[in-house]
Design a protein around this motif. Structure first.
Motif, PDB file in Angstrom:
ATOM      1  N   ASP A  10       0.585  -1.235  -0.059  1.00 14.41           N
ATOM      2  CA  ASP A  10      -0.295   0.075   0.125  1.00 14.41           C
ATOM      3  C   ASP A  10       1.327   1.534  -0.509  1.00 14.41           C
ATOM      4  OD1 ASP A  10      -2.212  -1.540   0.035  1.00 14.41           O
ATOM      5  OD2 ASP A  10      -2.557  -1.277   2.179  1.00 14.41           O
ATOM      6  N   GLU A  11       0.373   2.316  -0.487  1.00 12.36           N
ATOM      7  CA  GLU A  11       1.149   3.370  -0.271  1.00 12.36           C
ATOM      8  C   GLU A  11       0.106   4.779   0.658  1.00 12.36           C
ATOM      9  OE1 GLU A  11       3.567   3.126  -4.815  1.00 12.36           O
ATOM     10  OE2 GLU A  11       1.587   4.872  -4.400  1.00 12.36           O
ATOM     11  N   VAL A  12       0.717   5.719   0.687  1.00 15.50           N
ATOM     12  CA  VAL A  12       0.501   6.531   1.449  1.00 15.50           C
ATOM     13  C   VAL A  12       0.657   7.897   1.479  1.00 15.50           C
ATOM     14  CG1 VAL A  12      -0.577   7.652   4.594  1.00 15.50           C
ATOM     15  CG2 VAL A  12       0.459   4.825   3.952  1.00 15.50           C
ATOM     16  N   ILE A  13      -0.384   8.842   0.877  1.00 16.29           N
ATOM     17  CA  ILE A  13       0.515   9.933   0.276  1.00 16.29           C
ATOM     18  C   ILE A  13      -0.054  11.242   1.703  1.00 16.29           C
ATOM     19  CG2 ILE A  13      -0.963  12.360  -0.309  1.00 16.29           C
ATOM     20  CD1 ILE A  13      -1.984  10.569  -2.966  1.00 16.29           C
ATOM     21  N   LEU A  14       1.534  11.581   1.887  1.00 20.85           N
ATOM     22  CA  LEU A  14       1.758  12.571   2.282  1.00 20.85           C
ATOM     23  C   LEU A  14       1.955  14.267   2.347  1.00 20.85           C
ATOM     24  CD1 LEU A  14       4.019  10.306   4.573  1.00 20.85           C
ATOM     25  CD2 LEU A  14       2.082  11.233   5.957  1.00 20.85           C
ATOM     26  N   PRO A  15       1.291  15.422   2.495  1.00 20.35           N
ATOM     27  CA  PRO A  15       1.668  16.643   2.897  1.00 20.35           C
ATOM     28  C   PRO A  15       3.249  17.178   2.685  1.00 20.35           C
ATOM     29  CG  PRO A  15       0.948  16.517   4.303  1.00 20.35           C
ATOM     30  CD  PRO A  15       0.574  14.945   3.900  1.00 20.35           C
ATOM     31  N   GLY A  16       4.357  17.424   2.074  1.00 20.31           N
ATOM     32  CA  GLY A  16       5.405  17.870   2.071  1.00 20.31           C
ATOM     33  C   GLY A  16       5.610  18.822   2.694  1.00 20.31           C
ATOM     34  N   PRO A  17       6.530  19.642   3.238  1.00 24.89           N
ATOM     35  CA  PRO A  17       7.228  19.430   5.137  1.00 24.89           C
ATOM     36  C   PRO A  17       5.834  18.784   5.849  1.00 24.89           C
ATOM     37  CG  PRO A  17       6.820  21.577   4.948  1.00 24.89           C
ATOM     38  CD  PRO A  17       6.598  21.257   3.637  1.00 24.89           C
ATOM     39  N   VAL A  18       6.263  17.748   7.119  1.00 32.27           N
ATOM     40  CA  VAL A  18       5.033  17.365   7.231  1.00 32.27           C
ATOM     41  C   VAL A  18       5.905  16.772   8.567  1.00 32.27           C
ATOM     42  CG1 VAL A  18       4.808  14.518   7.094  1.00 32.27           C
ATOM     43  CG2 VAL A  18       3.055  15.653   7.605  1.00 32.27           C
TER      44      VAL A  18
END
Length: 382
Positions: free
Chosen positions: A114-122
């Motif tokens: 699975d993949e998890v989307i994150l905002p960068g920076p975080v």
């Protein structure tokens, strides 16, 4: 025997925030604006409730999901403040801080591949938990989008492997939040997909110009959404370690199993303190928020006078400051420590997309902020 340990665990690193704090912590005369912990004391009536719980021998196990009275108070609190509707019997879990809520959520919903989307920076606490669950973090660069993870950016990065999107707002490290209109667009985009939304709303009580909007109000994504909240920031209860997780019954019945085997239940004494906070301390965050707003305005004004570019925070208690040189953030931060006796967190602690910035925490009283910014100004003038 170290080589026999779990490979993923061996590959993890200590949080960049803590790493830098520990690095400079032993140096003399350092003024540190690094840690995101309220400088206010826990309100007296909350501490008294904890004492009473001890005196009344409330020292046994509680139900796995937490005291029912506390879950009812949580349900009432989020209904009153954010128009969220979650049943205390089976849609609220009391956790050991927001961090544990994030951990049990990710372990419940993620599988290898699975993949998890994150905002960068975080905030750096998400990636290790994602990797421990066998999934892969996928960062989206938000620097040219006002540090916001919006629907337009998500459209470009969603794939069939996207199991979860993490929305952290107001943000650590930028203090930027998402508007109701921006959340509506995200809800419309994600509705009906085989994708969860994990909304970390721990700073929701500390917003300035407008009240916080929870993505949980949008019915079209309710069955896909898990909301993390807690009392550490809102009521200055970091050491009590009380958070909570809101999600539909169909999800919570499985998350509760992970929670049960992980901690059994949160500390009973802390739960009684939290019950007091949510029933008799609803106005406690207001005093802190007003002070943070005054500090934010002071910090932004001083930085502007120094010609330093900074992200204006909507909430929380951080300012993300652009480094005025071409140095790496860690190198610049170490020069500040060595030459100005002043500590900020290097931006690269918040992923590579934080490079070129520093995080200043204004969870410190005004005299400390004034002295810190005086040192920064002297350093820049030199």
């Amino acid at each position: 025997m170290e080589h026999l340990l779990n490979d993923t665990v061996r590959g993890l690193e200590i949080s960049g925030i803590r790493k830098f704090f520990n690095l400079v912590g032993d140096q003399k005369d350092i003024l540190s604006l690094t840690i995101g912990q309220p400088d206010f004391q826990t309100p007296a009536h909350i501490k008294e409730a904890a004492k009473q719980a001890l005196d009344q021998n409330h020292t046994q196990y509680t139900p796995n999901a937490g005291l029912l009275d506390l879950r009812k108070a949580i349900s009432d609190f989020v209904q009153s403040n954010y128009q969220l509707s979650y049943r205390p019997e089976d849609e609220v879990i009391v956790t050991v801080g927001a961090s544990q809520a994030i951990d049990i959520t990710l372990r419940s919903i993620l599988s290898p591949g699975d993949e998890v989307i994150l905002p960068g920076p975080v905030y750096p606490g998400y990636e290790p938990l994602i990797r421990l669950a066998g999934a892969t973090p996928k960062y989206i660069d938000t620097r040219t989008n006002g540090f916001k993870l919006t629907a337009d950016l998500l459209k470009e990065n969603l794939t069939s492997k996207t199991k979860c999107i993490i929305l952290s707002y107001p943000s650590n490290p930028t203090g930027v939040t998402l508007s109701k209109e921006e959340l509506q667009e995200i809800a419309d985009l994600i509705s009906g997909r085989d994708t969860f939304i994990l909304a970390d709303e721990i700073y929701s009580e500390l917003t300035y110009e407008r009240n916080h909007t929870s993505i949980g109000i949008f019915e079209q994504v309710r069955k896909q959404t898990l909301i993390v909240q807690g009392l550490s920031k809102s009521h200055s209860m970091t050491g009590f370690r009380i958070g909570y997780l809101l999600a539909p019954k169909e999800i919570q019945q499985h998350v509760l199993k992970v929670h049960q085997y992980n901690v059994s239940c949160p500390t009973s004494i802390s739960q009684y303190a939290a019950l007091e906070a949510l029933t008799e301390g609803k106005s406690d965050p207001v005093v802190m928020k007003n002070a943070y707003k005054e500090r934010r305005n002071y910090v932004l004004k001083r930085l502007e006078q120094m010609n330093m570019e900074a992200v204006a925070p909507d909430g929380a208690f951080y300012v993300f400051v652009k480094i005025p040189t071409n140095e790496k953030s860690f190198e610049f931060a170490m020069r500040l420590v060595n030459e100005a006796k002043l500590a900020f967190v290097p931006g690269d602690a918040f992923s590579k997309f934080g490079e070129g910035y520093l995080r200043l925490s204004y969870a410190y009283e005004m005299s400390v902020l004034e002295e810190g910014l005086n040192r920064l100004e002297q350093f820049l003038n030199q």
